[in-house]
Scaffold this motif. Structure first.
Motif, PDB file in Angstrom:
ATOM      1  N   THR A  24       0.833  -1.202   0.000  1.00 15.47           N
ATOM      2  CA  THR A  24       0.000   0.000   0.000  1.00 15.47           C
ATOM      3  C   THR A  24       0.867   1.252   0.000  1.00 15.47           C
ATOM      4  O   THR A  24       0.629   2.193  -0.776  1.00 15.47           O
ATOM      5  N   LEU A  25       1.871   1.281   0.857  1.00 10.14           N
ATOM      6  CA  LEU A  25       2.747   2.450   0.967  1.00 10.14           C
ATOM      7  C   LEU A  25       3.555   2.671  -0.313  1.00 10.14           C
ATOM      8  O   LEU A  25       3.646   3.794  -0.820  1.00 10.14           O
ATOM      9  N   ALA A  26       4.139   1.600  -0.841  1.00 14.39           N
ATOM     10  CA  ALA A  26       4.968   1.724  -2.039  1.00 14.39           C
ATOM     11  C   ALA A  26       4.139   2.129  -3.256  1.00 14.39           C
ATOM     12  O   ALA A  26       4.579   2.944  -4.068  1.00 14.39           O
ATOM     13  N   ALA A  27       2.942   1.556  -3.379  1.00  6.29           N
ATOM     14  CA  ALA A  27       2.073   1.913  -4.506  1.00  6.29           C
ATOM     15  C   ALA A  27       1.678   3.389  -4.425  1.00  6.29           C
ATOM     16  O   ALA A  27       1.686   4.096  -5.439  1.00  6.29           O
ATOM     17  N   PHE A  28       1.345   3.867  -3.227  1.00  4.20           N
ATOM     18  CA  PHE A  28       1.004   5.276  -3.056  1.00  4.20           C
ATOM     19  C   PHE A  28       2.195   6.161  -3.400  1.00  4.20           C
ATOM     20  O   PHE A  28       2.056   7.158  -4.110  1.00  4.20           O
ATOM     21  N   CYS A  29       3.375   5.820  -2.900  1.00  5.97           N
ATOM     22  CA  CYS A  29       4.591   6.606  -3.144  1.00  5.97           C
ATOM     23  C   CYS A  29       4.874   6.689  -4.646  1.00  5.97           C
ATOM     24  O   CYS A  29       5.186   7.767  -5.165  1.00  5.97           O
ATOM     25  N   ALA A  30       4.753   5.572  -5.338  1.00  4.88           N
ATOM     26  CA  ALA A  30       4.998   5.555  -6.782  1.00  4.88           C
ATOM     27  C   ALA A  30       4.017   6.475  -7.498  1.00  4.88           C
ATOM     28  O   ALA A  30       4.414   7.294  -8.337  1.00  4.88           O
ATOM     29  N   ASP A  31       2.750   6.361  -7.161  1.00  2.09           N
ATOM     30  CA  ASP A  31       1.720   7.150  -7.823  1.00  2.09           C
ATOM     31  C   ASP A  31       1.817   8.629  -7.460  1.00  2.09           C
ATOM     32  O   ASP A  31       1.788   9.500  -8.330  1.00  2.09           O
ATOM     33  N   GLU A  32       1.940   8.925  -6.190  1.00  2.00           N
ATOM     34  CA  GLU A  32       1.941  10.313  -5.702  1.00  2.00           C
ATOM     35  C   GLU A  32       3.162  11.104  -6.152  1.00  2.00           C
ATOM     36  O   GLU A  32       3.077  12.289  -6.439  1.00  2.00           O
ATOM     37  N   TYR A  33       4.318  10.437  -6.214  1.00  6.49           N
ATOM     38  CA  TYR A  33       5.562  11.141  -6.518  1.00  6.49           C
ATOM     39  C   TYR A  33       6.128  10.808  -7.895  1.00  6.49           C
ATOM     40  O   TYR A  33       7.244  11.210  -8.220  1.00  6.49           O
ATOM     41  N   ALA A  40      10.169   3.273  -5.857  1.00  9.98           N
ATOM     42  CA  ALA A  40       9.307   3.532  -4.704  1.00  9.98           C
ATOM     43  C   ALA A  40       9.495   2.459  -3.630  1.00  9.98           C
ATOM     44  O   ALA A  40       9.495   2.769  -2.432  1.00  9.98           O
ATOM     45  N   ASP A  41       9.681   1.208  -4.034  1.00 14.33           N
ATOM     46  CA  ASP A  41       9.933   0.136  -3.072  1.00 14.33           C
ATOM     47  C   ASP A  41      11.185   0.443  -2.250  1.00 14.33           C
ATOM     48  O   ASP A  41      11.192   0.296  -1.021  1.00 14.33           O
ATOM     49  N   GLN A  42      12.251   0.866  -2.914  1.00 12.05           N
ATOM     50  CA  GLN A  42      13.507   1.193  -2.218  1.00 12.05           C
ATOM     51  C   GLN A  42      13.348   2.422  -1.330  1.00 12.05           C
ATOM     52  O   GLN A  42      13.873   2.468  -0.223  1.00 12.05           O
ATOM     53  N   VAL A  43      12.629   3.431  -1.821  1.00  6.11           N
ATOM     54  CA  VAL A  43      12.404   4.654  -1.048  1.00  6.11           C
ATOM     55  C   VAL A  43      11.630   4.338   0.235  1.00  6.11           C
ATOM     56  O   VAL A  43      11.999   4.793   1.324  1.00  6.11           O
ATOM     57  N   ILE A  44      10.565   3.561   0.122  1.00 13.24           N
ATOM     58  CA  ILE A  44       9.767   3.204   1.305  1.00 13.24           C
ATOM     59  C   ILE A  44      10.587   2.345   2.254  1.00 13.24           C
ATOM     60  O   ILE A  44      10.567   2.542   3.478  1.00 13.24           O
ATOM     61  N   ASP A  45      11.347   1.399   1.730  1.00 14.26           N
ATOM     62  CA  ASP A  45      12.211   0.570   2.574  1.00 14.26           C
ATOM     63  C   ASP A  45      13.153   1.437   3.405  1.00 14.26           C
ATOM     64  O   ASP A  45      13.268   1.278   4.617  1.00 14.26           O
ATOM     65  N   GLN A  46      13.828   2.379   2.756  1.00 15.65           N
ATOM     66  CA  GLN A  46      14.789   3.230   3.451  1.00 15.65           C
ATOM     67  C   GLN A  46      14.095   4.208   4.398  1.00 15.65           C
ATOM     68  O   GLN A  46      14.615   4.499   5.479  1.00 15.65           O
ATOM     69  N   SER A  66      17.307  12.057   3.120  1.00 16.91           N
ATOM     70  CA  SER A  66      17.853  12.681   1.918  1.00 16.91           C
ATOM     71  C   SER A  66      16.686  13.202   1.092  1.00 16.91           C
ATOM     72  O   SER A  66      15.517  12.878   1.347  1.00 16.91           O
ATOM     73  N   GLN A  67      16.998  13.961   0.074  1.00 17.32           N
ATOM     74  CA  GLN A  67      15.956  14.472  -0.821  1.00 17.32           C
ATOM     75  C   GLN A  67      15.188  13.315  -1.455  1.00 17.32           C
ATOM     76  O   GLN A  67      13.982  13.402  -1.657  1.00 17.32           O
ATOM     77  N   GLN A  68      15.894  12.215  -1.754  1.00 12.67           N
ATOM     78  CA  GLN A  68      15.245  11.072  -2.396  1.00 12.67           C
ATOM     79  C   GLN A  68      14.394  10.260  -1.421  1.00 12.67           C
ATOM     80  O   GLN A  68      13.430   9.615  -1.828  1.00 12.67           O
ATOM     81  N   ILE A  69      14.735  10.263  -0.132  1.00  8.18           N
ATOM     82  CA  ILE A  69      13.995   9.487   0.864  1.00  8.18           C
ATOM     83  C   ILE A  69      12.804  10.273   1.419  1.00  8.18           C
ATOM     84  O   ILE A  69      11.834   9.697   1.881  1.00  8.18           O
ATOM     85  N   ASP A  70      12.847  11.589   1.354  1.00 10.92           N
ATOM     86  CA  ASP A  70      11.781  12.425   1.912  1.00 10.92           C
ATOM     87  C   ASP A  70      10.386  12.047   1.418  1.00 10.92           C
ATOM     88  O   ASP A  70       9.452  11.991   2.227  1.00 10.92           O
ATOM     89  N   PRO A  71      10.185  11.755   0.125  1.00 11.98           N
ATOM     90  CA  PRO A  71       8.841  11.330  -0.303  1.00 11.98           C
ATOM     91  C   PRO A  71       8.371  10.057   0.414  1.00 11.98           C
ATOM     92  O   PRO A  71       7.174   9.877   0.634  1.00 11.98           O
ATOM     93  N   GLY A  72       9.296   9.209   0.789  1.00 17.37           N
ATOM     94  CA  GLY A  72       8.935   8.008   1.533  1.00 17.37           C
ATOM     95  C   GLY A  72       8.391   8.342   2.909  1.00 17.37           C
ATOM     96  O   GLY A  72       7.383   7.781   3.348  1.00 17.37           O
TER      97      GLY A  72
END
Length: 146
Positions: A24-33, A40-46, A66-72
Motif C-alpha cells: 500500500t505504501l509503495a504503490a502510493f509513493c509511486a503514484d503520488e511522486y 518507490a519500493d527502495q524509497v519506502i524501505d529506506q 535525503s531528498q530522495q527518501i523524503d517522499p517516503g
C-alpha cells in the motif's frame, strides 16, 4: 581452532511492516511522486528504516532524510492513522515530522547512513547521496552534493 565469529545479518525497513502495508505504501509513493514502482519500493524501505532508527534512538532531531527518501517519509505520514499506530507499536510514541531541508549536507547523510547500518539495516547509498559512484539524477542534489 575454528572461528567462532558471529556474522550479523542485516534487516530491511520492509521487514518492519506487513507485506500488505508495504505494498500500500509503495504503490502510493509511486503514484503520488511519479516514481517507478521499483524505486518507490527502495524509497519506502529506506524511509521505514530511517523513521524506525529516529524513533527508537530518540535522536530524530539530529537526523534527516535525503531528498530522495523524503517522499517516503511523507508517504508514511500521509497515512495518518496507520503511521500513528505504527509509531506507537514500534517505539511507544508518535514521531513528528519537523522538516528542515537546509540541513541536508553530505556529512549528515553519511552520519545517517552510519546510524542505519549500526542499527542493522541494509542501506541503499544511491538514495542517500553517499555512493562512491553517485551520479545525477540517481542520488545527488542533497546540500553540498556528491
Amino acid at each position: 581452532m575454528p572461528s567462532t565469529a558471529v556474522v550479523a545479518r542485516t534487516r530491511t525497513g520492509r521487514s518492519l511492516v506487513t507485506d500488505a502495508e508495504f505494498d500500500t505504501l509503495a504503490a502510493f509513493c509511486a503514484d503520488e511522486y511519479g516514481l517507478e514502482r521499483c524505486v518507490a519500493d527502495q524509497v519506502i524501505d529506506q524511509a521505514l528504516a530511517l523513521v524506525h532508527v529516529m524513533g527508537t534512538s530518540g535522536e530524530g532531531a539530529n537526523m534527516a532524510p535525503s531528498q530522495q527518501i523524503d517522499p517516503g517519509w511523507h508517504t508514511l505520514i500521509l497515512h495518518t492513522g496507520w503511521y500513528a499506530d505504527w509509531c506507537e507499536r514500534s517505539f511507544g510514541y508518535y514521531l513528528h515530522h519537523q522538516p528542515n531541508a537546509k540541513v541536508r549536507t553530505r556529512g549528515l547523510m553519511v552520519d545517517v547512513v552510519g546510524r542505519l547500518r549500526a542499527a542493522g539495516f541494509e542501506v541503499d547509498e544511491r538514495l542517500w547521496g553517499t555512493a562512491a559512484d553517485c551520479n545525477p539524477p540517481a542520488c545527488c542534489g542533497d546540500g553540498d552534493g556528491c
